[in-house]
Design a protein around this motif. Structure first.
Motif, PDB file in Angstrom:
ATOM      1  N   THR A 198       0.814  -1.222   0.000  1.00 46.11           N
ATOM      2  CA  THR A 198       0.000   0.000   0.000  1.00 46.11           C
ATOM      3  C   THR A 198       0.846   1.270   0.000  1.00 46.11           C
ATOM      4  O   THR A 198       0.347   2.326  -0.357  1.00 46.11           O
ATOM      5  CB  THR A 198      -0.933   0.046   1.237  1.00 46.11           C
ATOM      6  OG1 THR A 198      -0.127  -0.108   2.403  1.00 46.11           O
ATOM      7  CG2 THR A 198      -1.979  -1.037   1.171  1.00 46.11           C
ATOM      8  N   ILE A 199       2.108   1.177   0.408  1.00 47.15           N
ATOM      9  CA  ILE A 199       2.947   2.383   0.446  1.00 47.15           C
ATOM     10  C   ILE A 199       4.031   2.319  -0.628  1.00 47.15           C
ATOM     11  O   ILE A 199       4.031   3.089  -1.577  1.00 47.15           O
ATOM     12  CB  ILE A 199       3.618   2.559   1.833  1.00 47.15           C
ATOM     13  CG1 ILE A 199       2.579   2.501   2.945  1.00 47.15           C
ATOM     14  CG2 ILE A 199       4.416   3.860   1.875  1.00 47.15           C
ATOM     15  CD1 ILE A 199       1.566   3.614   2.930  1.00 47.15           C
ATOM     16  N   ASP A 200       4.939   1.385  -0.513  1.00 47.68           N
ATOM     17  CA  ASP A 200       6.087   1.325  -1.423  1.00 47.68           C
ATOM     18  C   ASP A 200       5.670   1.144  -2.877  1.00 47.68           C
ATOM     19  O   ASP A 200       6.102   1.860  -3.766  1.00 47.68           O
ATOM     20  CB  ASP A 200       7.042   0.189  -1.027  1.00 47.68           C
ATOM     21  CG  ASP A 200       7.702   0.441   0.301  1.00 47.68           C
ATOM     22  OD1 ASP A 200       6.966   0.838   1.229  1.00 47.68           O
ATOM     23  OD2 ASP A 200       8.915   0.260   0.409  1.00 47.68           O
ATOM     24  N   TRP A 201       4.830   0.145  -3.103  1.00 48.08           N
ATOM     25  CA  TRP A 201       4.483  -0.212  -4.475  1.00 48.08           C
ATOM     26  C   TRP A 201       3.857   0.961  -5.232  1.00 48.08           C
ATOM     27  O   TRP A 201       4.330   1.299  -6.324  1.00 48.08           O
ATOM     28  CB  TRP A 201       3.603  -1.460  -4.482  1.00 48.08           C
ATOM     29  CG  TRP A 201       3.044  -1.793  -5.821  1.00 48.08           C
ATOM     30  CD1 TRP A 201       1.740  -1.715  -6.200  1.00 48.08           C
ATOM     31  CD2 TRP A 201       3.765  -2.221  -6.975  1.00 48.08           C
ATOM     32  NE1 TRP A 201       1.602  -2.059  -7.509  1.00 48.08           N
ATOM     33  CE2 TRP A 201       2.831  -2.375  -8.025  1.00 48.08           C
ATOM     34  CE3 TRP A 201       5.113  -2.471  -7.247  1.00 48.08           C
ATOM     35  CZ2 TRP A 201       3.194  -2.780  -9.305  1.00 48.08           C
ATOM     36  CZ3 TRP A 201       5.478  -2.867  -8.522  1.00 48.08           C
ATOM     37  CH2 TRP A 201       4.538  -3.030  -9.533  1.00 48.08           C
ATOM     38  N   PRO A 202       2.818   1.612  -4.673  1.00 45.89           N
ATOM     39  CA  PRO A 202       2.252   2.749  -5.431  1.00 45.89           C
ATOM     40  C   PRO A 202       3.263   3.871  -5.653  1.00 45.89           C
ATOM     41  O   PRO A 202       3.259   4.493  -6.708  1.00 45.89           O
ATOM     42  CB  PRO A 202       1.105   3.235  -4.550  1.00 45.89           C
ATOM     43  CG  PRO A 202       0.867   2.176  -3.546  1.00 45.89           C
ATOM     44  CD  PRO A 202       2.089   1.359  -3.429  1.00 45.89           C
ATOM     45  N   LEU A 203       4.129   4.085  -4.662  1.00 42.52           N
ATOM     46  CA  LEU A 203       5.082   5.181  -4.806  1.00 42.52           C
ATOM     47  C   LEU A 203       6.202   4.842  -5.794  1.00 42.52           C
ATOM     48  O   LEU A 203       6.825   5.720  -6.364  1.00 42.52           O
ATOM     49  CB  LEU A 203       5.693   5.536  -3.440  1.00 42.52           C
ATOM     50  CG  LEU A 203       4.748   6.252  -2.471  1.00 42.52           C
ATOM     51  CD1 LEU A 203       5.396   6.405  -1.108  1.00 42.52           C
ATOM     52  CD2 LEU A 203       4.352   7.612  -3.021  1.00 42.52           C
ATOM     53  N   LEU A 204       6.450   3.544  -5.963  1.00 43.69           N
ATOM     54  CA  LEU A 204       7.558   3.141  -6.826  1.00 43.69           C
ATOM     55  C   LEU A 204       7.113   2.698  -8.207  1.00 43.69           C
ATOM     56  O   LEU A 204       7.939   2.498  -9.099  1.00 43.69           O
ATOM     57  CB  LEU A 204       8.343   1.989  -6.185  1.00 43.69           C
ATOM     58  CG  LEU A 204       9.103   2.303  -4.904  1.00 43.69           C
ATOM     59  CD1 LEU A 204       9.802   1.046  -4.406  1.00 43.69           C
ATOM     60  CD2 LEU A 204      10.124   3.401  -5.139  1.00 43.69           C
ATOM     61  N   SER A 205       5.806   2.537  -8.400  1.00 42.51           N
ATOM     62  CA  SER A 205       5.371   1.872  -9.630  1.00 42.51           C
ATOM     63  C   SER A 205       5.841   2.631 -10.871  1.00 42.51           C
ATOM     64  O   SER A 205       6.225   2.022 -11.864  1.00 42.51           O
ATOM     65  CB  SER A 205       3.851   1.708  -9.639  1.00 42.51           C
ATOM     66  OG  SER A 205       3.236   2.954  -9.442  1.00 42.51           O
ATOM     67  N   ARG A 206       5.838   3.977 -10.786  1.00 45.95           N
ATOM     68  CA  ARG A 206       6.214   4.729 -11.967  1.00 45.95           C
ATOM     69  C   ARG A 206       7.705   4.579 -12.294  1.00 45.95           C
ATOM     70  O   ARG A 206       8.073   4.378 -13.443  1.00 45.95           O
ATOM     71  CB  ARG A 206       5.873   6.200 -11.795  1.00 45.95           C
ATOM     72  CG  ARG A 206       5.404   6.829 -13.079  1.00 45.95           C
ATOM     73  CD  ARG A 206       4.731   8.132 -12.819  1.00 45.95           C
ATOM     74  NE  ARG A 206       5.706   9.148 -12.508  1.00 45.95           N
ATOM     75  CZ  ARG A 206       5.798  10.297 -13.175  1.00 45.95           C
ATOM     76  NH1 ARG A 206       4.991  10.540 -14.170  1.00 45.95           N
ATOM     77  NH2 ARG A 206       6.695  11.189 -12.833  1.00 45.95           N
ATOM     78  N   VAL A 207       8.547   4.676 -11.265  1.00 42.78           N
ATOM     79  CA  VAL A 207       9.980   4.522 -11.558  1.00 42.78           C
ATOM     80  C   VAL A 207      10.291   3.095 -11.989  1.00 42.78           C
ATOM     81  O   VAL A 207      11.199   2.867 -12.778  1.00 42.78           O
ATOM     82  CB  VAL A 207      10.894   4.913 -10.373  1.00 42.78           C
ATOM     83  CG1 VAL A 207      10.884   6.394 -10.166  1.00 42.78           C
ATOM     84  CG2 VAL A 207      10.564   4.165  -9.135  1.00 42.78           C
ATOM     85  N   LEU A 208       9.513   2.130 -11.467  1.00 40.02           N
ATOM     86  CA  LEU A 208       9.744   0.754 -11.905  1.00 40.02           C
ATOM     87  C   LEU A 208       9.415   0.601 -13.380  1.00 40.02           C
ATOM     88  O   LEU A 208      10.075  -0.140 -14.104  1.00 40.02           O
ATOM     89  CB  LEU A 208       8.913  -0.216 -11.056  1.00 40.02           C
ATOM     90  CG  LEU A 208       9.489  -0.462  -9.660  1.00 40.02           C
ATOM     91  CD1 LEU A 208       8.545  -1.321  -8.832  1.00 40.02           C
ATOM     92  CD2 LEU A 208      10.850  -1.143  -9.761  1.00 40.02           C
ATOM     93  N   LEU A 209       8.400   1.321 -13.812  1.00 36.23           N
ATOM     94  CA  LEU A 209       8.059   1.302 -15.226  1.00 36.23           C
ATOM     95  C   LEU A 209       9.197   1.891 -16.055  1.00 36.23           C
ATOM     96  O   LEU A 209       9.589   1.332 -17.085  1.00 36.23           O
ATOM     97  CB  LEU A 209       6.768   2.102 -15.434  1.00 36.23           C
ATOM     98  CG  LEU A 209       5.929   1.759 -16.662  1.00 36.23           C
ATOM     99  CD1 LEU A 209       5.631   0.275 -16.698  1.00 36.23           C
ATOM    100  CD2 LEU A 209       4.640   2.566 -16.654  1.00 36.23           C
ATOM    101  N   VAL A 210       9.746   3.016 -15.586  1.00 33.23           N
ATOM    102  CA  VAL A 210      10.897   3.611 -16.273  1.00 33.23           C
ATOM    103  C   VAL A 210      12.044   2.601 -16.316  1.00 33.23           C
ATOM    104  O   VAL A 210      12.664   2.380 -17.364  1.00 33.23           O
ATOM    105  CB  VAL A 210      11.361   4.896 -15.556  1.00 33.23           C
ATOM    106  CG1 VAL A 210      12.639   5.420 -16.204  1.00 33.23           C
ATOM    107  CG2 VAL A 210      10.276   5.955 -15.610  1.00 33.23           C
ATOM    108  N   ALA A 211      12.299   1.971 -15.167  1.00 34.86           N
ATOM    109  CA  ALA A 211      13.387   0.990 -15.095  1.00 34.86           C
ATOM    110  C   ALA A 211      13.130  -0.164 -16.061  1.00 34.86           C
ATOM    111  O   ALA A 211      14.050  -0.660 -16.717  1.00 34.86           O
ATOM    112  CB  ALA A 211      13.532   0.474 -13.669  1.00 34.86           C
ATOM    113  N   ALA A 212      11.865  -0.571 -16.166  1.00 36.70           N
ATOM    114  CA  ALA A 212      11.526  -1.672 -17.054  1.00 36.70           C
ATOM    115  C   ALA A 212      11.830  -1.296 -18.502  1.00 36.70           C
ATOM    116  O   ALA A 212      12.384  -2.094 -19.267  1.00 36.70           O
ATOM    117  CB  ALA A 212      10.051  -2.049 -16.903  1.00 36.70           C
ATOM    118  N   VAL A 213      11.493  -0.058 -18.872  1.00 35.06           N
ATOM    119  CA  VAL A 213      11.750   0.361 -20.251  1.00 35.06           C
ATOM    120  C   VAL A 213      13.255   0.447 -20.500  1.00 35.06           C
ATOM    121  O   VAL A 213      13.748   0.076 -21.560  1.00 35.06           O
ATOM    122  CB  VAL A 213      11.062   1.710 -20.552  1.00 35.06           C
ATOM    123  CG1 VAL A 213      11.283   2.091 -22.003  1.00 35.06           C
ATOM    124  CG2 VAL A 213       9.578   1.635 -20.252  1.00 35.06           C
TER     125      VAL A 213
END
Lengths: 346, 551
Positions: B460-475
């Protein structure tokens, strides 16, 4: 003729008028402070004198010479920046000598002058230090030494104590004034802090919306503010607009009607009230809104008729306030000194 | 669950141990003890043989020349970007970084397509002047290599220096002005000395990139030019002298580690630049202004855009008939071709490997980022090591270490995504870490006091806050994997080509059709990487934390 004479100087940024036809004269060796809220044009005025901004109109004469077309680096002025703008890739001594080196002064003279300057600001042992090894106060001294080293005709100071904490600021303020007076430099000092302005300046110019509202000695400005803006900016809040006391029938309005001839707005300074009866003081009954002990004074906020007034009372006066408290809603007499009242123009 | 969570740090440790340190150790062992006992023959041979010394020398001087050329072109542009305000400035600055995500094979082919013997420019000149022979003969000359290197690194230098230049406190120059310094004096005594760390950092980075250049030199240099990287590849794959390849790899490892250490130092100096009152960019008004801005933008366009345009144009067939002939040929499994499968399968392979690389690098990189953020700063440089290791060294290490018991993965397709993940992990960590550090621990504690167990806190905290940078990292991981060439060329098998290795093999064959197919495949790869690039830039908008995340 004044040493620095600014006349009708004008500067706009796009549609914003930053400096609106300001005239100001400084005598040789005088320290004048530009005091005003942010955005009032005080820094722009300073930068116009420095040549860092170019004026849209008007004249700046330094010792009779017109500066308008002279580029900054040939104006022979000194400037202290709020950020100090010390060159991070140079030592203390290299910073201080920079202006002398630009002027291609001979090396022995530079060495001598740097030593003299560092002594002036009490930084003798630190000449080989890097800038990032200095405390905030030490950086301020180096910046001062650097701006004075070339013996500028005018020293411009842009909030030079602004980034220091309060205690250090108070201490350095006296020191700064002492040094400026010792050197005898003509100085234009910009700040938004009233106590700083009063502490450093021979004369204070209060600025608002690109204009100088009032210019005078600190004392004159404080006891005789010219209008509501100056009064409010100096923290003198009990201003009663003319329409509000001419017709009303409460105790204060009656007192004002009896004491004042004109119908202008009036300032009742916070120090005009006392809790004890004295000769020549005029009593009015007020309803207490709040009362608190603040150390050097006690703050009473009260209401008379429609007017809300603040008084800073002397808690240390004999038979005075020590040990007493007032509750909200309580009605008490306050003794006012009408000779402190100031009639304001607008 | 908690019990298992404690075992998570083991994943990156095992991964780095098996797929980074073990292959490197194998290289060491092969250099110093190829027969099982200690000997220095392979290492000393490099110093005795003039050929290797000249390779070393060439690697060094082409890197120096490339760096100097890059800076000479990029510094005036940095001045223009830092000083002037002109239309589309931010867009241009963003687009100029596109080369950074383009695979080396694509860039090499883009230059071939522009100024190679079969290139666009020669084609035009031959048609216009009715020439028999191509007038521009840069094929397999040092100029092709240098040009491609400048293409690659121009934006790196531009970005580092102009960003730093913009943040130089404007007060400093004005203070110098009040002290009597003229414009020239201010430039030489204030601006230039203050810029030095940024110029140094840019120079070191460009030097690292060009020193370890592989694809560009292999594809554009022909047999005459070889950097250390290319020589390692030749020794290992063509000549099969593994001890010498290992010894050369050892040199490469030592060099890149030393360079990386230098870079880290210079980089940390420019990272600590205090934010300060910066100059407002001034409009373009005088003729000199126009000349400066226009000139630099023209250089940018010619250098960066024309090769890519040429690549697209030359990938089409202009002899009449279907312009997409070369693309069509990609679907055909020709007899006697370089492959045993239709070349288009390389696209499928690349996508599959990239998908696996995303999963591996994200999971491992995320755990690494948590370890670093959680009081284990010392791990950070270790996780960054793959960045300081050349891909060729890595690929070579894989084929000598992982092709025999106890760990025989030579026949397994997993080796490719594993190598790609290793290259991508530093980027994943650099992308995630700032966002991770930006999460106030009190927020997690607050969630805890409100009754969330650790898993719920993470969800509920880490995942929502990190999801966007994880997407960047994935790309990031995706584009890296799609374009990875140096390691893949060692470990990809002929029947399982990736897009870059397929392009490489097309080029190894004669004829216009193979060349056309190489360009067609390169164009496809360029498009895929450009899409990734656009996605990264889009996702990063408004996220200032990420701006420093790259290196």
């Amino acid at each position: 003729m004044s040493y620095l004479a600014i006349s009708n100087i004008q500067k706009s940024f796009g549609s914003t008028i930053a400096v609106d036809g300001v005239s100001l004269s400084l005598e040789r060796g005088e320290i004048v402070c530009l005091l005003g809220p942010s955005g009032c044009g005080k820094t722009t005025l300073l930068r116009l004198v420095a040549g860092l901004e170019s004026a849209d109109g008007g004249q700046i004469l330094l010792d009779g010479q017109d500066l308008v077309d002279v580029p900054t680096y040939q104006r022979g002025i000194g400037m202290m920046f709020q950020s100090y703008a010390l060159f991070p890739h140079m030592t203390v001594a290299q910073n201080v000598s920079y202006g002398l080196r630009m002027a291609k002064e001979p090396a022995p003279l530079i060495t001598e002058r740097v030593a003299e300057m560092l002594e002036l600001v009490d930084m003798v042992g630190l000449k080989d230090r890097k800038i990032d090894q200095l405390s905030g106060g030490q950086q301020q001294r180096v910046a001062l030494a650097r701006s004075l080293a070339t013996r500028p005709g005018v020293l411009l100071l842009d909030e030079p104590l602004g980034s220091l904490d309060r205690l250090l600021r108070e201490r350095l303020l006296d020191e700064l004034r002492a040094i400026l007076k010792k050197v005898g430099v003509t100085a234009l000092y910009v700040t938004h802090d009233q106590s700083e302005a009063f502490g450093i300046a021979d004369r204070v110019a209060v600025m608002n919306l690109g204009k100088i509202e009032q210019i005078n000695s600190p004392q004159e400005i404080y006891i005789r503010p010219i209008n509501r803006f100056v009064a409010n900016f100096l923290g003198l809040s009990n201003v009663i607009a003319s329409g509000l006391w001419l017709e009303a029938s409460d105790g204060l309005s009656q007192l004002l009607q009896a004491e004042l001839k004109s119908g202008f707005a009036v300032l009742i300074p916070p120090y005009a009230g006392a809790i004890n009866k004295q000769d020549g003081l005029r009593p009015i009954d007020v309803t207490v809104l709040s009362y608190s002990f603040r150390g050097r004074f006690a703050l009473l906020v009260c209401q008379v008729g429609e007017h809300i007034l603040e008084f800073s009372l002397d808690p240390y006066a004999e038979n005075g306030l020590m040990g007493r408290t007032f509750e909200a809603g309580q009605v008490i007499p306050i003794y006012l000194n009408p000779s402190h009242f100031v009639e304001l123009q607008g | 669950m908690r019990k298992y969570a404690r075992l998570l740090p083991l994943i990156p440790l095992i991964f780095f141990g098996l797929f980074y340190f073990y292959p490197l150790a194998s290289i060491l062992q092969l250099s110093f003890a190829p027969e099982g006992r200690f000997e220095l023959d392979a290492v000393t041979e490099i110093f005795r043989d003039r050929y290797y010394l000249s390779t070393l020398w060439f690697t060094l001087w082409q890197a120096i020349v490339s760096t100097v050329l890059t800076l000479l072109l990029a510094l005036p542009a940095a001045y223009v970007f830092a000083t002037y305000d002109f239309r589309y400035k931010q867009t241009l600055r963003t687009i100029s970084t596109l080369p950074f995500v383009l695979p080396t094979v694509v860039v090499a082919n883009a230059f071939s397509a522009l100024i190679g013997p079969r290139g666009l420019l020669n084609g035009i000149l031959q048609t216009v002047f009715r020439l028999e022979e191509p007038p521009i003969d840069l094929h397999q000359t040092i100029w092709m290599i240098l040009l491609a290197h400048v293409f690659y690194n121009y934006s790196v230098a531009l970005r580092i220096v102009s960003a730093y230049w913009e943040r130089i406190n404007q007060d400093l120059s004005q203070a110098a002005e009040t002290l009597g310094a003229s414009r020239q004096q201010r430039f030489w005594t204030i601006t230039l000395p203050l810029l030095r760390p940024a110029i140094m950092a840019a120079a070191v980075l460009v030097f690292i990139f060009t020193f370890t250049s592989f694809g560009v030199v292999l594809l554009l240099g022909g047999p005459r030019f070889a950097t250390l990287e290319v020589e390692i590849y030749r020794q290992a794959v063509n000549i099969f002298d593994l001890p010498v390849a290992a010894a050369l790899s050892l040199f490469q490892i030592v060099f890149t580690f030393a360079l990386m250490a230098v870079y880290t130092r210079t980089q940390s100096r420019i990272a600590t630049q205090p934010s300060s009152r910066t100059a407002a960019a001034r409009p373009v008004t005088t003729p000199l202004d126009r000349w400066l801005v226009g000139g630099n933008l023209t250089v940018m366009f010619v250098l960066l855009a024309t090769p890519l345009l040429a690549l697209v144009l030359r990938s089409l067939s202009w002899t009449g008939g279907n312009p997409f002939t070369y693309y069509g040929r990609l679907f055909v499994n020709e007899r006697g071709s370089a492959f045993f499968v239709p070349p288009i399968q390389a696209v499928g392979n690349s996508l599959m490997f990239a998908g696996m690389a995303i999963v591996f690098s994200l999971v491992i990189g995320l755990i690494c980022a948590y370890l670093v953020a959680d009081r284990n700063r010392w791990l950070d440089p270790i996780f960054m090591l793959p960045l300081a290791t050349s891909a060729v060294t890595l690929g070579f290490g894989y084929i000598i270490a992982l092709d025999e018991p106890p760990l025989n993965l030579r026949q397994s397709l997993i080796l490719i995504p594993l190598a790609h993940s290793l290259v991508a992990i530093p980027f994943v960590i650099r992308t995630v870490l700032p966002a991770l550090r930006a999460i106030d621990p009190a927020v997690r504690e607050a969630a805890g006091t409100l009754g969330a167990d650790p898993q719920r806190v993470w969800l509920t905290i880490d995942w929502p806050l990190l999801s966007r940078v994880l997407l960047v990292a994935a790309v990031f991981a995706f584009t890296i994997s799609m374009g990875e060439f140096g390691a893949t060329v060692f470990i990809a098998r002929p029947d399982n080509p990736t897009m870059p290795t397929a392009i490489f093999r097309f080029l190894g064959r004669p004829g216009a059709v193979n060349f056309g197919q190489a360009l067609a495949m390169s164009t496809l790869l360029m498009l895929v990487c450009s899409v990734g690039f656009v996605l990264i830039e889009r996702l990063r908008i408004g996220d200032n934390n990420l701006d420093q995340g790259e290196f």
